[in-house]
Design a protein around this motif. Structure first.
Motif, PDB file in Angstrom:
ATOM      1  N   ASP A  55       6.852   2.362   5.737  1.00  0.00           N
ATOM      2  CA  ASP A  55       5.446   1.334   5.709  1.00  0.00           C
ATOM      3  C   ASP A  55       4.761   1.483   4.367  1.00  0.00           C
ATOM      4  O   ASP A  55       4.265   2.374   4.206  1.00  0.00           O
ATOM      5  N   GLY A  56       4.560   0.381   3.947  1.00  0.00           N
ATOM      6  CA  GLY A  56       4.067  -0.294   2.779  1.00  0.00           C
ATOM      7  C   GLY A  56       4.527   0.864   1.652  1.00  0.00           C
ATOM      8  O   GLY A  56       4.492  -0.285   0.416  1.00  0.00           O
ATOM      9  N   GLU A  62      -4.376   1.206   3.853  1.00  0.00           N
ATOM     10  CA  GLU A  62      -4.460  -0.045   4.804  1.00  0.00           C
ATOM     11  C   GLU A  62      -4.358   0.450   5.975  1.00  0.00           C
ATOM     12  O   GLU A  62      -5.132  -0.387   7.521  1.00  0.00           O
ATOM     13  N   GLU A  63      -3.953   2.010   6.072  1.00  0.00           N
ATOM     14  CA  GLU A  63      -3.846   2.009   7.623  1.00  0.00           C
ATOM     15  C   GLU A  63      -5.111   1.966   8.845  1.00  0.00           C
ATOM     16  O   GLU A  63      -6.324   2.747   7.303  1.00  0.00           O
ATOM     17  N   HIS A 119      -1.692  -7.068   8.019  1.00  0.00           N
ATOM     18  CA  HIS A 119      -1.398  -6.486   6.965  1.00  0.00           C
ATOM     19  C   HIS A 119      -1.914  -7.195   5.849  1.00  0.00           C
ATOM     20  O   HIS A 119      -3.450  -7.921   5.989  1.00  0.00           O
ATOM     21  N   HIS A 174       1.007  -1.077  -0.501  1.00  0.00           N
ATOM     22  CA  HIS A 174       0.393  -0.024  -0.120  1.00  0.00           C
ATOM     23  C   HIS A 174       1.236   1.127   0.723  1.00  0.00           C
ATOM     24  O   HIS A 174       2.307   1.515   0.609  1.00  0.00           O
ATOM     25  N   HIS A 196       7.282  -6.216   2.971  1.00  0.00           N
ATOM     26  CA  HIS A 196       6.511  -4.826   4.138  1.00  0.00           C
ATOM     27  C   HIS A 196       8.046  -4.719   5.643  1.00  0.00           C
ATOM     28  O   HIS A 196       8.417  -5.981   5.419  1.00  0.00           O
TER      29      HIS A 196
HETATM   30 ZN   LIG Z   1       1.767  -1.060   5.990  1.00  0.00          ZN
END
Ligand SMILES: [Zn+2]
Length: 420
Positions: free
Chosen positions: A108-109, A142-143, A366, A97, A206
């Motif tokens: 992150d992502g 996603e978050e 995830h 993501h 990830h």
């Molecule tokens: Zn993530």
């Protein structure tokens, strides 16, 4: 030249190259994506469905199109690019993501998504078509900014709860408004749902978001599963009375009874090799001059083995009964194992690259976890410096990022051979 050799030459006009990661392009793509939402202090503010998130998605879509992918956006705002395969087979999905938490980090992502792009770029540059098509998937939101996390993959796997649309997003506005602003039709969210079997597998890279890899100095973690989560509401009872006039030997203090229970929970984590937390704790009536008459707390346990979590629940029930406390299970999310064949492909890849691995469960959810409803899935981690994430301090070294992308490429090649 026979016809077969001629046909082969057409498909691979020069010589058949070994797919090799374009390190410069990979690093440039990461840097370009980081600019979308980059703040003066180094934080990245690219919340799902925001203008900057959509702009980043459009940039990524252009990159995918340049690599010859057929790109579409589904009803939930997930971006899907297909790199054709040689055979009529379901696709291998890769991706992650590109949204962040408010004022989050750059890795992150984003790292997983850019690395997935680099995998396809390597195939494209080498003129290689795998047996399976490859689907690059950039999941939406996603978050946990849209009244919960993994919005896009929940819609894709059909588990998105439509009641979420009227809940408040991170900024207080209804989720529905964010979707509309992004040009989506909120009521059509579940049109993104896909059928089981449409994908042969899904593999995600990830950052770890913990410091286990760093503490053992290893470059890659192969995730064996996503931990199950249980939560239990416990109320411990006592009798409220005057804090000054009630003699100590005649008190029934709910907090004093609850205190040893906190340690009991801590000791159970060692005994059963799980993690457990009491993060929600309220004392009633909550006045300094009144003996506590009740303590409400929530025990959360997380582990990969449902039987172990059951055993822990039994012990908790016995211990709370001893206190005359009430005990009620309020949340139960089952553990999700990752696929053995995908784990094998990851081991093959790491062995080939000479990278030592750690096998560990994921303590966080995830998109890959949701994808278990559609196809075999797996995920692997690269180290997070000091275990920090969701922060501008989030960091993974360039060498670790590159290791991740290399493993991703090799694992996809291995998986293409291993799968039917
Ligand atoms: Zn993530």
């Amino acid at each position: 030249m026979n016809i077969g050799a001629f046909a082969l030459q057409l498909r691979y006009p020069f010589t058949m190259l070994t797919p090799t990661l374009n390190v410069t392009a990979f690093q440039q793509d990461f840097e370009t994506l980081r600019q979308f939402g980059l703040q003066a202090d180094g934080a990245v503010h690219r919340v799902g469905y925001s203008d900057v998130d959509m702009a980043a998605r459009r940039w990524l879509t252009t990159r995918m199109t340049d690599l010859g992918l057929a790109v579409r956006q589904d009803a939930a705002g997930n971006t899907i690019g297909v790199y054709a395969g040689q055979e009529d087979l379901p696709a291998i999905g890769i991706g992650s993501h590109t949204d962040t938490v408010p004022y989050g980090g750059a890795f992150d992502g984003a790292l997983g998504m850019v690395a997935a792009l680099a995998v396809v770029e390597a195939l494209h540059a080498a003129n290689v078509r795998l047996r399976h098509p490859i689907e690059l998937i950039n999941f939406a939101a996603e978050e946990a900014t849209m009244a919960g996390g993994t919005t896009g993959s929940q819609a894709m796997t059909g588990i998105f709860n439509m009641a979420t649309l009227d809940k408040k997003a991170w900024d207080g506005k209804p989720v529905r408004e964010h979707l509309t602003a992004a040009g989506l039709a909120p009521e059509a969210m579940l049109d993104a749902k896909r059928a089981k079997g449409e994908l042969a597998a899904f593999l995600e890279l990830h950052i770890e978001q913990s410091d286990r890899l760093e503490s053992v100095q290893l470059p890659i973690a192969i995730v064996d599963g996503f931990v199950g989560i249980r939560r239990y509401a416990v109320s411990v009872y006592g009798v409220a009375n005057h804090a000054g006039t009630t003699p100590m030997d005649r008190r029934d203090d709910a907090l004093v009874k609850a205190a040893p229970f906190i340690n009991t929970v801590r000791e159970l984590t060692d005994e059963f090799a799980i993690v457990a937390t009491i993060g929600d704790f309220t004392v009633y009536p909550g006045a300094p001059n009144v003996i506590p008459e009740r303590v409400d707390l929530i025990v959360e346990t997380r582990g990969l083995d449902a039987n172990v979590l059951d055993q822990v629940a039994e012990v908790l029930q016995i211990e709370t009964a001893k206190l005359g406390a009430s005990f009620e299970a309020v949340v139960e999310k089952p553990p999700v194992q990752t696929d053995a064949v995908i784990q094998q492909a990851l081991h093959t890849a790491c062995k080939k690259l000479g990278l030592a691995t750690l096998t560990m469960p994921s303590g966080a959810g995830h998109d890959a976890m949701n994808m278990s409803r559609l196809c075999p899935q797996g995920i692997f981690f690269v180290p997070s410096k000091a275990g920090i994430s969701h922060s501008k301090e989030e960091y993974t070294t360039p060498a670790d990022c590159l290791n991740g992308a290399q493993v991703y490429l090799e694992a996809v090649l291995a998986l293409d051979a291993l799968l039917d």
